[in-house]
Design a protein around this motif. Structure first.
Motif, PDB file in Angstrom:
ATOM      1  N   ALA A   1       0.816  -1.269  -0.128  1.00 28.27           N
ATOM      2  CA  ALA A   1       0.131   0.102  -0.085  1.00 28.27           C
ATOM      3  C   ALA A   1       0.897   1.303   0.020  1.00 28.27           C
ATOM      4  CB  ALA A   1      -0.876   0.147   1.169  1.00 28.27           C
ATOM      5  N   GLU A   2       0.255   2.296  -0.770  1.00 30.00           N
ATOM      6  CA  GLU A   2       0.915   3.561  -0.645  1.00 30.00           C
ATOM      7  C   GLU A   2       0.128   4.604  -0.168  1.00 30.00           C
ATOM      8  OE1 GLU A   2       1.707   4.428  -4.906  1.00 30.00           O
ATOM      9  OE2 GLU A   2       1.554   2.166  -5.312  1.00 30.00           O
ATOM     10  N   GLU A   3       0.908   5.757   0.152  1.00 29.32           N
ATOM     11  CA  GLU A   3       0.064   6.839   0.732  1.00 29.32           C
ATOM     12  C   GLU A   3      -0.360   7.694  -0.559  1.00 29.32           C
ATOM     13  OE1 GLU A   3      -0.465   8.076   3.604  1.00 29.32           O
ATOM     14  OE2 GLU A   3       0.748   6.379   4.431  1.00 29.32           O
ATOM     15  N   VAL A   4      -1.403   8.080  -0.675  1.00 32.48           N
ATOM     16  CA  VAL A   4      -2.231   9.085  -1.728  1.00 32.48           C
ATOM     17  C   VAL A   4      -1.351  10.242  -2.047  1.00 32.48           C
ATOM     18  CG1 VAL A   4      -4.351  10.289  -2.426  1.00 32.48           C
ATOM     19  CG2 VAL A   4      -4.478   8.133  -0.950  1.00 32.48           C
ATOM     20  N   GLY A   5      -1.093  10.298  -3.167  1.00 34.64           N
ATOM     21  CA  GLY A   5      -0.176  11.393  -3.836  1.00 34.64           C
ATOM     22  C   GLY A   5       1.221  11.052  -3.791  1.00 34.64           C
ATOM     23  N   SER A   6       1.476   9.844  -3.249  1.00 35.87           N
ATOM     24  CA  SER A   6       3.045   9.547  -3.355  1.00 35.87           C
ATOM     25  C   SER A   6       3.240   8.888  -4.316  1.00 35.87           C
ATOM     26  CB  SER A   6       3.462   8.707  -2.118  1.00 35.87           C
ATOM     27  OG  SER A   6       2.914   7.581  -2.315  1.00 35.87           O
ATOM     28  N   GLU A   7       4.556   9.178  -5.184  1.00 41.05           N
ATOM     29  CA  GLU A   7       4.858   8.373  -6.314  1.00 41.05           C
ATOM     30  C   GLU A   7       5.897   7.056  -6.022  1.00 41.05           C
ATOM     31  OE1 GLU A   7       4.025   8.348  -9.638  1.00 41.05           O
ATOM     32  OE2 GLU A   7       2.449  10.072  -8.906  1.00 41.05           O
ATOM     33  N   PRO A   8       5.458   5.817  -6.658  1.00 40.82           N
ATOM     34  CA  PRO A   8       6.628   4.523  -6.093  1.00 40.82           C
ATOM     35  C   PRO A   8       7.963   5.032  -6.763  1.00 40.82           C
ATOM     36  CG  PRO A   8       5.159   4.208  -7.957  1.00 40.82           C
ATOM     37  CD  PRO A   8       4.531   5.713  -7.533  1.00 40.82           C
ATOM     38  N   SER A   9       8.870   4.588  -6.044  1.00 40.03           N
ATOM     39  CA  SER A   9      10.383   4.770  -6.734  1.00 40.03           C
ATOM     40  C   SER A   9      10.514   3.969  -7.856  1.00 40.03           C
ATOM     41  CB  SER A   9      11.145   4.383  -5.347  1.00 40.03           C
ATOM     42  OG  SER A   9      11.003   3.169  -5.080  1.00 40.03           O
ATOM     43  N   GLU A  10       9.718   2.922  -8.018  1.00 40.59           N
ATOM     44  CA  GLU A  10       9.690   1.986  -9.332  1.00 40.59           C
ATOM     45  C   GLU A  10       8.522   1.836  -9.941  1.00 40.59           C
ATOM     46  OE1 GLU A  10       9.986  -2.108  -7.111  1.00 40.59           O
ATOM     47  OE2 GLU A  10      11.877  -0.726  -6.662  1.00 40.59           O
ATOM     48  N   GLN A  11       8.417   1.570 -11.148  1.00 36.91           N
ATOM     49  CA  GLN A  11       7.358   1.035 -11.922  1.00 36.91           C
ATOM     50  C   GLN A  11       6.723  -0.209 -11.165  1.00 36.91           C
ATOM     51  OE1 GLN A  11       5.594   2.913 -13.916  1.00 36.91           O
ATOM     52  NE2 GLN A  11       3.928   1.292 -14.101  1.00 36.91           N
ATOM     53  N   ARG A  12       5.347  -0.154 -10.555  1.00 31.60           N
ATOM     54  CA  ARG A  12       4.571  -1.207 -10.094  1.00 31.60           C
ATOM     55  C   ARG A  12       3.638  -1.903 -10.984  1.00 31.60           C
ATOM     56  NH1 ARG A  12       3.926   0.337  -4.123  1.00 31.60           N
ATOM     57  NH2 ARG A  12       6.068   0.620  -3.289  1.00 31.60           N
ATOM     58  N   PRO A  13       3.562  -3.198 -11.255  1.00 30.79           N
ATOM     59  CA  PRO A  13       2.559  -3.652 -11.880  1.00 30.79           C
ATOM     60  C   PRO A  13       1.097  -3.403 -11.402  1.00 30.79           C
ATOM     61  CG  PRO A  13       3.727  -5.464 -11.019  1.00 30.79           C
ATOM     62  CD  PRO A  13       4.221  -4.134 -10.681  1.00 30.79           C
ATOM     63  N   ILE A  14       1.031  -3.204  -9.945  1.00 31.45           N
ATOM     64  CA  ILE A  14      -0.177  -2.963  -9.389  1.00 31.45           C
ATOM     65  C   ILE A  14       0.135  -1.798  -8.241  1.00 31.45           C
ATOM     66  CG2 ILE A  14      -1.762  -3.741  -7.518  1.00 31.45           C
ATOM     67  CD1 ILE A  14      -1.843  -6.205  -8.663  1.00 31.45           C
ATOM     68  N   ARG A  15      -0.902  -0.771  -8.369  1.00 30.26           N
ATOM     69  CA  ARG A  15      -0.793   0.309  -7.300  1.00 30.26           C
ATOM     70  C   ARG A  15      -1.715   0.072  -6.301  1.00 30.26           C
ATOM     71  NH1 ARG A  15       1.314   5.535  -9.197  1.00 30.26           N
ATOM     72  NH2 ARG A  15       1.270   5.915  -7.029  1.00 30.26           N
ATOM     73  N   HIS A  16      -1.495   0.554  -5.200  1.00 26.93           N
ATOM     74  CA  HIS A  16      -2.384   0.112  -4.282  1.00 26.93           C
ATOM     75  C   HIS A  16      -2.666   1.021  -3.103  1.00 26.93           C
ATOM     76  CE1 HIS A  16      -2.906  -2.874  -0.219  1.00 26.93           C
ATOM     77  NE2 HIS A  16      -3.834  -2.346  -0.528  1.00 26.93           N
ATOM     78  N   TRP A  17      -3.600   1.700  -2.678  1.00 27.32           N
ATOM     79  CA  TRP A  17      -4.052   2.469  -1.696  1.00 27.32           C
ATOM     80  C   TRP A  17      -5.128   2.053  -0.683  1.00 27.32           C
ATOM     81  CZ3 TRP A  17      -4.415   3.431  -6.907  1.00 27.32           C
ATOM     82  CH2 TRP A  17      -3.314   4.068  -7.697  1.00 27.32           C
ATOM     83  N   ARG A  18      -5.000   2.815   0.265  1.00 25.82           N
ATOM     84  CA  ARG A  18      -6.075   2.453   1.637  1.00 25.82           C
ATOM     85  C   ARG A  18      -7.026   3.642   1.747  1.00 25.82           C
ATOM     86  NH1 ARG A  18      -2.028  -0.998   4.212  1.00 25.82           N
ATOM     87  NH2 ARG A  18      -2.526  -3.057   3.713  1.00 25.82           N
TER      88      ARG A  18
END
Length: 170
Positions: free
Chosen positions: A103-120
């Motif tokens: 899971a990621e924080e809303v508005g943050s960008e992952p440090s690498e390309q991910r096949p799935i983005r996930h928020w709560r």
């Protein structure tokens, strides 16, 4: 999604078959979200908003850290990816590797390309371009836009007591 006839014939395998069909000819969709009042957009080929990550079989989950009793929805977007990448993702789900679906924080960008983005979130509004069909518990309920929210602890579940140990059952 998997149609009712296919689900009746193949059970949960119908979802995998439907997913493989969808990724072989993916249509890129722009998802616009309001996640607990914060806006974000993400392009992908599918979106899942769930309270449980169970994929229909015991121990098989979309993400190992999803908790049905945490009072939060989990929002997943599958990016436009190749069949080998998705097959690798399926492999990681079966092996319950956590790195693919953290899971990621809303508005943050992952440090690498991910096949799935996930928020709560507690509440999600999803719009899509083009409009997308929406399923709820495997049944079609219309098209986007949709507002989804969670009501924590609003369902009481009654289960039988655990069996007595053999030494006490006599």
């Amino acid at each position: 999604g998997a149609d009712r006839t296919l689900k009746d014939r193949l059970g949960t395998l119908a979802y995998a078959l439907s997913a493989l069909k969808a990724i072989s000819t993916p249509e890129l969709i722009r998802f616009d979200f309001e996640i607990d009042g914060q806006t974000l957009s993400e392009e992908g080929i599918a979106c899942v908003i769930a309270n449980s990550a169970n994929l229909g079989r015991a121990g098989l989950q979309l993400a190992p850290d999803v908790n049905v009793s945490d009072g939060l929805l989990d929002v997943f977007v599958l990016n436009n990816t190749s069949v080998p990448t998705v097959m690798g993702l399926i492999s990681s789900i079966l092996g319950q590797e956590t790195s693919a679906v953290e899971a990621e924080e809303v508005g943050s960008e992952p440090s690498e390309q991910r096949p799935i983005r996930h928020w709560r979130a507690k509440e999600v509004v999803v719009r899509s371009t083009p409009a997308s069909s929406v399923q709820c518990d495997g049944e079609m309920i219309g098209d986007t836009p949709k507002k989804i929210s969670i009501l924590p602890a609003s369902l009481q579940v009654v289960v039988p007591p655990p069996p007595l140990p053999a030494s006490l059952a006599q």
